[in-house]
Design a protein around this motif. Structure first.
Motif, short mmCIF file in Angstrom:
data_model
loop_
_atom_site.label_atom_id
_atom_site.label_comp_id
_atom_site.label_asym_id
_atom_site.label_seq_id
_atom_site.Cartn_x
_atom_site.Cartn_y
_atom_site.Cartn_z
N TYR A 29 0.58 -0.73 -0.05
CA TYR A 29 0.35 -0.06 0.72
C TYR A 29 0.68 0.88 -0.03
O TYR A 29 1.02 1.81 -0.95
N PHE A 36 3.07 6.96 -6.62
CA PHE A 36 2.15 7.62 -7.00
C PHE A 36 2.60 9.39 -6.90
O PHE A 36 2.71 10.10 -7.56
N TYR A 186 -12.00 22.13 1.38
CA TYR A 186 -11.47 22.43 0.50
C TYR A 186 -12.22 23.37 -1.14
O TYR A 186 -11.70 23.60 -2.03
N LEU A 202 -1.76 21.18 -9.40
CA LEU A 202 -1.81 19.71 -9.64
C LEU A 202 -1.43 19.20 -8.22
O LEU A 202 -2.28 18.03 -7.33
N LEU A 209 -5.01 13.78 -0.96
CA LEU A 209 -5.73 12.77 -1.73
C LEU A 209 -4.10 12.18 -1.40
O LEU A 209 -4.78 10.90 -0.09
N LEU A 213 -5.32 9.38 2.36
CA LEU A 213 -5.61 7.69 1.63
C LEU A 213 -4.79 6.60 2.86
O LEU A 213 -4.56 5.77 3.04
N VAL B 66 -0.22 8.02 -17.02
CA VAL B 66 -1.20 7.40 -15.80
C VAL B 66 -2.51 6.98 -15.38
O VAL B 66 -2.36 6.40 -14.98
N ILE B 70 -2.52 3.91 -13.70
CA ILE B 70 -3.55 3.21 -12.41
C ILE B 70 -4.81 2.52 -12.59
O ILE B 70 -4.94 1.27 -11.52
N LEU B 85 -8.70 -1.02 -0.32
CA LEU B 85 -8.08 -0.20 0.30
C LEU B 85 -7.21 0.35 -1.14
O LEU B 85 -7.38 1.31 -1.04
N LEU B 86 -6.31 -0.65 -1.31
CA LEU B 86 -5.96 -0.10 -2.58
C LEU B 86 -6.98 0.41 -3.62
O LEU B 86 -6.36 0.90 -4.21
N PHE B 88 -9.28 1.83 -3.84
CA PHE B 88 -10.08 3.23 -2.95
C PHE B 88 -9.32 3.62 -3.45
O PHE B 88 -9.43 5.14 -4.08
N ALA B 89 -7.84 3.41 -3.33
CA ALA B 89 -6.97 5.41 -3.38
C ALA B 89 -6.89 4.77 -5.09
O ALA B 89 -6.82 5.67 -5.61
N LEU B 92 -9.37 7.34 -5.81
CA LEU B 92 -8.69 9.14 -5.53
C LEU B 92 -8.17 9.18 -6.38
O LEU B 92 -7.61 10.35 -7.25
N LEU B 93 -7.15 7.88 -6.76
CA LEU B 93 -5.83 8.45 -7.73
C LEU B 93 -6.45 8.69 -9.23
O LEU B 93 -6.32 10.13 -9.80
N ILE B 96 -7.16 12.37 -9.53
CA ILE B 96 -6.09 13.72 -9.66
C ILE B 96 -5.79 13.35 -11.78
O ILE B 96 -5.48 14.68 -12.08
N ALA B 121 -15.58 16.13 -5.44
CA ALA B 121 -14.46 15.34 -4.64
C ALA B 121 -15.61 14.50 -3.83
O ALA B 121 -15.31 13.18 -3.33
N LEU B 125 -16.56 9.67 -0.79
CA LEU B 125 -16.69 9.54 -0.08
C LEU B 125 -17.17 8.73 0.13
O LEU B 125 -17.64 7.36 1.18
N LEU B 128 -14.95 5.57 0.50
CA LEU B 128 -14.97 5.32 1.87
C LEU B 128 -15.57 4.66 2.83
O LEU B 128 -15.08 3.15 3.36
N VAL B 131 -15.52 0.75 2.14
CA VAL B 131 -14.83 0.29 2.28
C VAL B 131 -14.94 -0.13 4.06
O VAL B 131 -14.44 -1.25 4.76
N LEU B 141 -9.58 -5.95 4.54
CA LEU B 141 -9.92 -5.67 3.25
C LEU B 141 -9.37 -5.73 2.39
O LEU B 141 -9.29 -5.57 1.48
#
Lengths: 222, 281
Positions: A29, A36, A186, A202, A209, A213, B66, B70, B85-86, B88-89, B92-93, B96, B121, B125, B128, B131, B141
């Protein structure tokens, strides 16, 4: 010595990096978050900013804004500092170090945005700065309560399940990180994106973020 | 892994085509053929490609890679039974990626898309909360552990129904032409994707196809359990068609309504989590 419990939700630790009593670790993780953050830090180093195009009202005219080299240098410096703080926050094995890196992220975020000389952006940076500074109280307060309640700040100890971390400490940590940039604090960010320098702006989003996490993992694991 | 990536991309693009077809049929239009998105991707792959003069060139191109990276990673997490959880990451990414795409060009339209992405954003939620709710039941998880739990106790779709609704909403908020698709609304041309064309658009279509495949597959794995591949695909298709129905009959919400609804759902789920916490200790 640094074996994470096998039931750790971030996965088993793959590699431990010791700097004296400061220890960083990589689990699947934290390693994914680190990679990233690293990619975007490299992007900040090698990218040039975009030239924003604005449309003039009442006609077909449009114009591109000028990029100020001095502003560019300062924003890049702050964005790289923010990237380094984020790298530290996602791999650290110590709750206090995590809060330190998180507050550094908040400070550098203000720096990235406040460099841009526009009334709206500066207002947003000011509001963001107030929220970020206020958020350091629950952030460090959370770490202090963890220490007071358990006698340690080491994640290896805390993730083991033998110590009961007070719920209020977890709530404070989450609240603190949210104040450093996550929803619902935010509000200012929509104005922040008026600022020029996409790769640097960015980094504000990337850092907040990734912090969120990481704190999610910490809070669930403790 | 490569062959599975290609397979997931193909199925994801086909799902996008089916999504458009179902929406069109519900709205009384003939709609495009279901392989239209595959043809689109091939077409974009061979069109002339360049980078806008005003763009931050490295970021403009880098963000596309990217996006693919991802979602390829997310597919690997699912296949290897890794941590949600990953997952979920990764979700979220993806935010970006949306920001980066919109901000990197200098265009006011893409910038509007990026700003809408910021204010929406709240859509992350509910995931999360999902999760956390799953953790209450399974105490793990890991996707492999969650699948094993469901073999013994039955599907989490029944045991943790509100969490399944939350994840359904999360998938809905990422569907094209949906009520929450404000970042690519037509009043801002194509939103944050406006300036990415040619090969860049083809690559983004691939990334989005992988995203759709991963999210639907994750929904099946987490809330129904591990099924044979053909049955998994069938259930994914059923979930997709239900999403298409919702998209077809729901107008696009305003940005602030989007945030309000997602926040209210999150609030309701937090109450559910608190009740779970009291009941299950």
């Amino acid at each position: 010595m640094f074996d994470l419990p096998t039931a750790n939700i971030g996965g088993p630790d793959l590699f431990v990096l010791e700097f004296g009593d400061i220890v960083a670790y990589f689990s699947p993780y934290t390693a994914a978050l680190f990679v990233f953050a690293l990619i975007f830090t490299v992007l900040v180093i090698v990218s040039r900013p975009e030239r924003q195009v604005d449309i003039a009202f009442g006609g077909d005219a449009y114009y591109t804004k000028v990029v100020d080299p001095d502003l560019l240098r300062f924003q890049r410096f702050m964005a790289i500092a923010c990237g380094l703080a984020t790298l530290g926050a996602v791999v650290t094995g110590d709750v206090f170090n995590f809060t330190l890196f998180a507050s550094m992220v908040g400070i550098t975020n203000i720096g990235i945005v406040a460099a841009y000389r526009n009334r709206h952006v500066l207002n947003a940076a000011f509001q963001y700065g107030i929220v970020a500074m206020l958020a350091t109280v629950p952030l460090f307060g959370g770490a202090a309560i963890v220490l007071a309640g358990t006698g340690t700040l080491s994640m290896w100890e805390l993730f083991g399940g033998a110590m009961a971390v007070p719920l209020i400490a977890k709530a404070f940590l989450v609240l603190g990180v949210m104040g450093e940039g996550m929803a619902p604090f935010y509000i200012a960010k929509a104005e922040i994106t008026r600022a020029q320098g996409a790769p640097f702006i960015l980094m504000v989003h990337v850092s907040s973020l990734l912090l969120f996490l990481r704190v999610t993992e910490i809070v669930i694991s403790m | 892994m490569i062959e599975y990536l290609l397979f997931a991309t193909f199925i994801g693009l086909l799902f996008h085509g089916i999504h458009r077809k179902v929406i069109a049929r519900v709205q009384g239009r003939p709609g495009p053929p279901i392989w239209q998105e595959i043809l689109h991707t091939l077409k974009f792959s061979f069109k002339e490609t360049w980078i806008p003069k005003t763009a931050s060139q490295t970021l403009f191109v880098g963000i596309v890679f990217v996006a693919i990276a991802i979602w390829s990673g997310a597919l690997f997490i699912l296949l290897s039974g890794g941590s949600i959880l990953l997952l979920f990451a990764v979700y979220l990414l993806h935010k970006i990626v949306e920001h980066g795409m919109g901000l990197s060009t200098g265009s006011p339209y893409t910038k509007f898309g990026a700003i809408r992405s910021v204010i929406s954003a709240a859509s992350e939620l509910p995931l999360l909360v999902t999760v956390v709710a799953i953790y209450f039941f399974t105490r793990s998880l890991s996707i492999a552990d969650i699948a094993a739990y469901q073999e013994v106790h039955g599907p989490l779709l029944i045991l943790a129904f509100p969490a399944a609704v939350a994840m359904y909403l999360v998938i809905l908020s990422k569907m094209h032409y949906g009520p929450f698709s404000i970042i690519e609304a037509k009043e801002i041309v194509s939103g944050n994707m406006t300036e990415h064309f040619g090969v860049w658009r083809a690559a983004l279509e691939v990334a989005y196809a992988l995203k759709t495949y991963v999210l639907l597959y994750a929904f099946v794995l987490i809330f129904i359990g591990s099924l044979p591949l053909a049955l998994t695909l069938l259930v994914m298709l059923l979930v997709l068609v239900s999403l298409s129905f919702v998209c077809a009959v729901t107008p696009m919400l305003s940005p602030y309504d989007t945030v309000t609804i997602q926040t209210l759902v999150t609030g309701a789920l937090v109450i559910y989590i608190l009740i779970l916490g009291v009941v299950m200790g």
